[in-house]
Design a protein around this motif. Sequence first.
Motif, PDB file in Angstrom:
ATOM      1  N   GLN A  36       2.259 -11.362   0.672  1.00  0.00           N
ATOM      2  CA  GLN A  36       3.200 -11.055  -0.401  1.00  0.00           C
ATOM      3  C   GLN A  36       4.090 -12.243  -0.726  1.00  0.00           C
ATOM      4  OE1 GLN A  36       4.918  -7.554   1.414  1.00  0.00           O
ATOM      5  NE2 GLN A  36       3.836  -6.181   0.005  1.00  0.00           N
ATOM      6  N   LEU A  37       4.466 -13.021   0.280  1.00  0.00           N
ATOM      7  CA  LEU A  37       5.238 -14.232   0.032  1.00  0.00           C
ATOM      8  C   LEU A  37       4.420 -15.222  -0.793  1.00  0.00           C
ATOM      9  CD1 LEU A  37       6.981 -14.795   3.483  1.00  0.00           C
ATOM     10  CD2 LEU A  37       8.120 -14.276   1.317  1.00  0.00           C
ATOM     11  N   GLN A  38       3.134 -15.349  -0.473  1.00  0.00           N
ATOM     12  CA  GLN A  38       2.286 -16.252  -1.245  1.00  0.00           C
ATOM     13  C   GLN A  38       2.164 -15.777  -2.688  1.00  0.00           C
ATOM     14  OE1 GLN A  38       0.264 -19.327   0.045  1.00  0.00           O
ATOM     15  NE2 GLN A  38       0.993 -19.406  -2.058  1.00  0.00           N
ATOM     16  N   GLN A  39       2.014 -14.471  -2.866  1.00  0.00           N
ATOM     17  CA  GLN A  39       1.941 -13.911  -4.210  1.00  0.00           C
ATOM     18  C   GLN A  39       3.244 -14.156  -4.970  1.00  0.00           C
ATOM     19  OE1 GLN A  39       0.985  -9.873  -3.170  1.00  0.00           O
ATOM     20  NE2 GLN A  39      -1.221 -10.246  -3.155  1.00  0.00           N
ATOM     21  N   THR A  40       4.362 -14.066  -4.276  1.00  0.00           N
ATOM     22  CA  THR A  40       5.661 -14.322  -4.900  1.00  0.00           C
ATOM     23  C   THR A  40       5.768 -15.771  -5.348  1.00  0.00           C
ATOM     24  OG1 THR A  40       6.719 -12.586  -3.579  1.00  0.00           O
ATOM     25  CG2 THR A  40       8.153 -14.259  -4.533  1.00  0.00           C
ATOM     26  N   VAL A  41       5.329 -16.697  -4.497  1.00  0.00           N
ATOM     27  CA  VAL A  41       5.326 -18.113  -4.873  1.00  0.00           C
ATOM     28  C   VAL A  41       4.462 -18.329  -6.108  1.00  0.00           C
ATOM     29  CG1 VAL A  41       4.609 -20.426  -4.147  1.00  0.00           C
ATOM     30  CG2 VAL A  41       5.827 -18.950  -2.549  1.00  0.00           C
ATOM     31  N   ASN A  42       3.257 -17.747  -6.111  1.00  0.00           N
ATOM     32  CA  ASN A  42       2.363 -17.878  -7.265  1.00  0.00           C
ATOM     33  C   ASN A  42       3.029 -17.379  -8.541  1.00  0.00           C
ATOM     34  OD1 ASN A  42       0.412 -18.795  -5.497  1.00  0.00           O
ATOM     35  ND2 ASN A  42      -0.804 -16.928  -5.528  1.00  0.00           N
ATOM     36  N   PHE A  43       3.700 -16.242  -8.428  1.00  0.00           N
ATOM     37  CA  PHE A  43       4.319 -15.614  -9.587  1.00  0.00           C
ATOM     38  C   PHE A  43       5.469 -16.465 -10.122  1.00  0.00           C
ATOM     39  CE2 PHE A  43       6.974 -12.317 -11.663  1.00  0.00           C
ATOM     40  CZ  PHE A  43       6.005 -11.663 -12.429  1.00  0.00           C
ATOM     41  N   VAL A  44       6.296 -16.982  -9.222  1.00  0.00           N
ATOM     42  CA  VAL A  44       7.417 -17.838  -9.634  1.00  0.00           C
ATOM     43  C   VAL A  44       6.895 -19.071 -10.363  1.00  0.00           C
ATOM     44  CG1 VAL A  44       9.232 -19.377  -8.779  1.00  0.00           C
ATOM     45  CG2 VAL A  44       9.050 -17.044  -7.890  1.00  0.00           C
ATOM     46  N   ILE A  45       5.894 -19.730  -9.799  1.00  0.00           N
ATOM     47  CA  ILE A  45       5.388 -20.951 -10.401  1.00  0.00           C
ATOM     48  C   ILE A  45       4.631 -20.656 -11.686  1.00  0.00           C
ATOM     49  CG2 ILE A  45       3.797 -22.881 -10.066  1.00  0.00           C
ATOM     50  CD1 ILE A  45       4.657 -22.946  -7.167  1.00  0.00           C
ATOM     51  N   GLY A  46       3.867 -19.566 -11.709  1.00  0.00           N
ATOM     52  CA  GLY A  46       3.167 -19.199 -12.945  1.00  0.00           C
ATOM     53  C   GLY A  46       4.132 -18.970 -14.091  1.00  0.00           C
ATOM     54  N   ASN A  47       5.222 -18.274 -13.814  1.00  0.00           N
ATOM     55  CA  ASN A  47       6.225 -18.037 -14.853  1.00  0.00           C
ATOM     56  C   ASN A  47       6.937 -19.322 -15.250  1.00  0.00           C
ATOM     57  OD1 ASN A  47       6.955 -15.144 -15.882  1.00  0.00           O
ATOM     58  ND2 ASN A  47       6.242 -14.866 -13.778  1.00  0.00           N
ATOM     59  N   ALA A  48       7.178 -20.200 -14.280  1.00  0.00           N
ATOM     60  CA  ALA A  48       7.801 -21.481 -14.606  1.00  0.00           C
ATOM     61  C   ALA A  48       6.901 -22.304 -15.516  1.00  0.00           C
ATOM     62  CB  ALA A  48       8.105 -22.260 -13.323  1.00  0.00           C
ATOM     63  N   ILE A  49       5.609 -22.296 -15.240  1.00  0.00           N
ATOM     64  CA  ILE A  49       4.659 -23.039 -16.072  1.00  0.00           C
ATOM     65  C   ILE A  49       4.679 -22.514 -17.501  1.00  0.00           C
ATOM     66  CG2 ILE A  49       2.200 -23.458 -16.494  1.00  0.00           C
ATOM     67  CD1 ILE A  49       1.865 -23.529 -13.407  1.00  0.00           C
ATOM     68  N   ASN A  88      -8.848 -23.795 -20.860  1.00  0.00           N
ATOM     69  CA  ASN A  88      -9.905 -23.236 -20.017  1.00  0.00           C
ATOM     70  C   ASN A  88      -9.718 -23.603 -18.539  1.00  0.00           C
ATOM     71  OD1 ASN A  88     -11.448 -21.904 -22.090  1.00  0.00           O
ATOM     72  ND2 ASN A  88     -12.126 -23.934 -22.760  1.00  0.00           N
ATOM     73  N   GLU A  89      -8.463 -23.509 -18.100  1.00  0.00           N
ATOM     74  CA  GLU A  89      -8.122 -23.761 -16.705  1.00  0.00           C
ATOM     75  C   GLU A  89      -7.596 -22.462 -16.091  1.00  0.00           C
ATOM     76  OE1 GLU A  89      -8.481 -26.379 -14.896  1.00  0.00           O
ATOM     77  OE2 GLU A  89      -8.822 -28.031 -16.322  1.00  0.00           O
ATOM     78  N   GLU A  90      -8.140 -22.098 -14.934  1.00  0.00           N
ATOM     79  CA  GLU A  90      -7.777 -20.822 -14.324  1.00  0.00           C
ATOM     80  C   GLU A  90      -6.282 -20.719 -14.045  1.00  0.00           C
ATOM     81  OE1 GLU A  90      -8.908 -18.083 -10.401  1.00  0.00           O
ATOM     82  OE2 GLU A  90      -9.890 -20.025 -10.738  1.00  0.00           O
ATOM     83  N   TRP A  91      -5.666 -21.820 -13.587  1.00  0.00           N
ATOM     84  CA  TRP A  91      -4.248 -21.742 -13.244  1.00  0.00           C
ATOM     85  C   TRP A  91      -3.377 -21.543 -14.477  1.00  0.00           C
ATOM     86  CZ3 TRP A  91      -1.234 -25.707 -15.181  1.00  0.00           C
ATOM     87  CH2 TRP A  91      -1.900 -26.880 -15.573  1.00  0.00           C
ATOM     88  N   LEU A  92      -3.811 -22.064 -15.642  1.00  0.00           N
ATOM     89  CA  LEU A  92      -3.054 -21.820 -16.865  1.00  0.00           C
ATOM     90  C   LEU A  92      -3.273 -20.401 -17.372  1.00  0.00           C
ATOM     91  CD1 LEU A  92      -3.438 -25.184 -18.829  1.00  0.00           C
ATOM     92  CD2 LEU A  92      -1.359 -24.247 -17.795  1.00  0.00           C
ATOM     93  N   ASP A  93      -4.506 -19.904 -17.262  1.00  0.00           N
ATOM     94  CA  ASP A  93      -4.757 -18.507 -17.624  1.00  0.00           C
ATOM     95  C   ASP A  93      -3.892 -17.582 -16.780  1.00  0.00           C
ATOM     96  OD1 ASP A  93      -6.690 -19.445 -19.362  1.00  0.00           O
ATOM     97  OD2 ASP A  93      -8.371 -18.989 -18.044  1.00  0.00           O
ATOM     98  N   THR A  94      -3.824 -17.872 -15.487  1.00  0.00           N
ATOM     99  CA  THR A  94      -3.028 -17.052 -14.579  1.00  0.00           C
ATOM    100  C   THR A  94      -1.543 -17.135 -14.918  1.00  0.00           C
ATOM    101  OG1 THR A  94      -4.646 -17.369 -12.819  1.00  0.00           O
ATOM    102  CG2 THR A  94      -2.466 -16.611 -12.156  1.00  0.00           C
ATOM    103  N   ALA A  95      -1.086 -18.305 -15.321  1.00  0.00           N
ATOM    104  CA  ALA A  95       0.326 -18.457 -15.681  1.00  0.00           C
ATOM    105  C   ALA A  95       0.688 -17.562 -16.871  1.00  0.00           C
ATOM    106  CB  ALA A  95       0.628 -19.921 -16.007  1.00  0.00           C
ATOM    107  N   ILE A  96      -0.204 -17.464 -17.859  1.00  0.00           N
ATOM    108  CA  ILE A  96       0.055 -16.570 -18.993  1.00  0.00           C
ATOM    109  C   ILE A  96       0.116 -15.127 -18.530  1.00  0.00           C
ATOM    110  CG2 ILE A  96      -0.876 -15.672 -21.165  1.00  0.00           C
ATOM    111  CD1 ILE A  96      -2.083 -18.365 -21.707  1.00  0.00           C
ATOM    112  N   VAL A  97      -0.801 -14.746 -17.647  1.00  0.00           N
ATOM    113  CA  VAL A  97      -0.799 -13.381 -17.128  1.00  0.00           C
ATOM    114  C   VAL A  97       0.476 -13.124 -16.334  1.00  0.00           C
ATOM    115  CG1 VAL A  97      -1.999 -11.732 -15.642  1.00  0.00           C
ATOM    116  CG2 VAL A  97      -3.318 -13.254 -17.114  1.00  0.00           C
ATOM    117  N   ASN A  98       0.890 -14.085 -15.498  1.00  0.00           N
ATOM    118  CA  ASN A  98       2.148 -13.942 -14.764  1.00  0.00           C
ATOM    119  C   ASN A  98       3.319 -13.716 -15.712  1.00  0.00           C
ATOM    120  OD1 ASN A  98       1.270 -16.444 -12.277  1.00  0.00           O
ATOM    121  ND2 ASN A  98       1.046 -14.227 -12.164  1.00  0.00           N
ATOM    122  N   ALA A  99       3.354 -14.463 -16.808  1.00  0.00           N
ATOM    123  CA  ALA A  99       4.454 -14.337 -17.767  1.00  0.00           C
ATOM    124  C   ALA A  99       4.469 -12.961 -18.407  1.00  0.00           C
ATOM    125  CB  ALA A  99       4.342 -15.420 -18.831  1.00  0.00           C
ATOM    126  N   THR A 100       3.326 -12.488 -18.872  1.00  0.00           N
ATOM    127  CA  THR A 100       3.289 -11.171 -19.506  1.00  0.00           C
ATOM    128  C   THR A 100       3.578 -10.070 -18.495  1.00  0.00           C
ATOM    129  OG1 THR A 100       0.858 -11.112 -19.267  1.00  0.00           O
ATOM    130  CG2 THR A 100       1.739 -11.907 -21.353  1.00  0.00           C
TER     131      THR A 100
END
Length: 294
Positions: A36-49, A88-100
Amino acid sequence: MLRRLMTASLVTVFSFVSPAAHAQTAPALDGLSDEQLQQTVNFVIGNAIFSLFHEASRMLISDLALPDAGAGRDSADQLAGTMMLEANEEWLDTAIVNATDSWYLARSAGALPDHNAPLYSVLVPNPTRDRQMACLMVGKDAGGYGDLADMMGLPKGDWKACEASYPQTVSHWNELLKPHVAKAGATKFVSRYEPVRDPFLDIYATILKESKVLDLIARSFTGYALKGEVKLTARTCGRPDVYWSAEKREITYCYEMARFHGELIAAHLAAAGNEKDSNPAQEIPTAVNLGQEL
């Protein structure tokens, strides 16, 4: 580099904080599992991106005098979303999903912070904005983003129109930006992660600095011929915010924004963990529990 960081051990980000200090300076994260901590880090950075792409898109629009998207749409949302999806980069796709996801979770929890941001700030989600971003996502990949589009309230009857309009939107922005594309390094970006003044923000500042999100934005936008040097600054602001200042030629990311997103997803993960055994069907289909990672 970001993907290596995000899939690495949590020690990379959290080793700066002892267990006792961790509970004192980031109480919302106390009690979360390592996953869950790792997921939280991912979410914070995805939203920052996404937030930084959004404000960098504002920068392009103001510096290059690009026209407004019109029809009640936010040009920065549309341009940022299009650029990120077309990469077409997975980390950018994920960042959009994190934001929404963050828009949905914040509105559902009534957790939107007080602020004086413009109507289409990253801090002002609303159902209309959800549907507009979902339309872009479905236009790019209806199969990949269909579940999230449903969650965001985009009627299935609109999907075909979104798929038809998406290539036109991409072409529109490509044509507007084409005269301003230059070689890499055409515009100088200066990144700075300022020291925190609030110990409760320290862990979030560490996450941002270790992931080098400002440097990522610099690399992503350095190939445009802008009016001059641009500063990218992460700092303590006293409020959650991300903003572009044309006068100062600076994009500012506030550490409070990272804390806002960290506490938002931590509360959701904790609640989902408590409810999982009794009613798994109620779990919100966020990026993290769809198994997508930066």
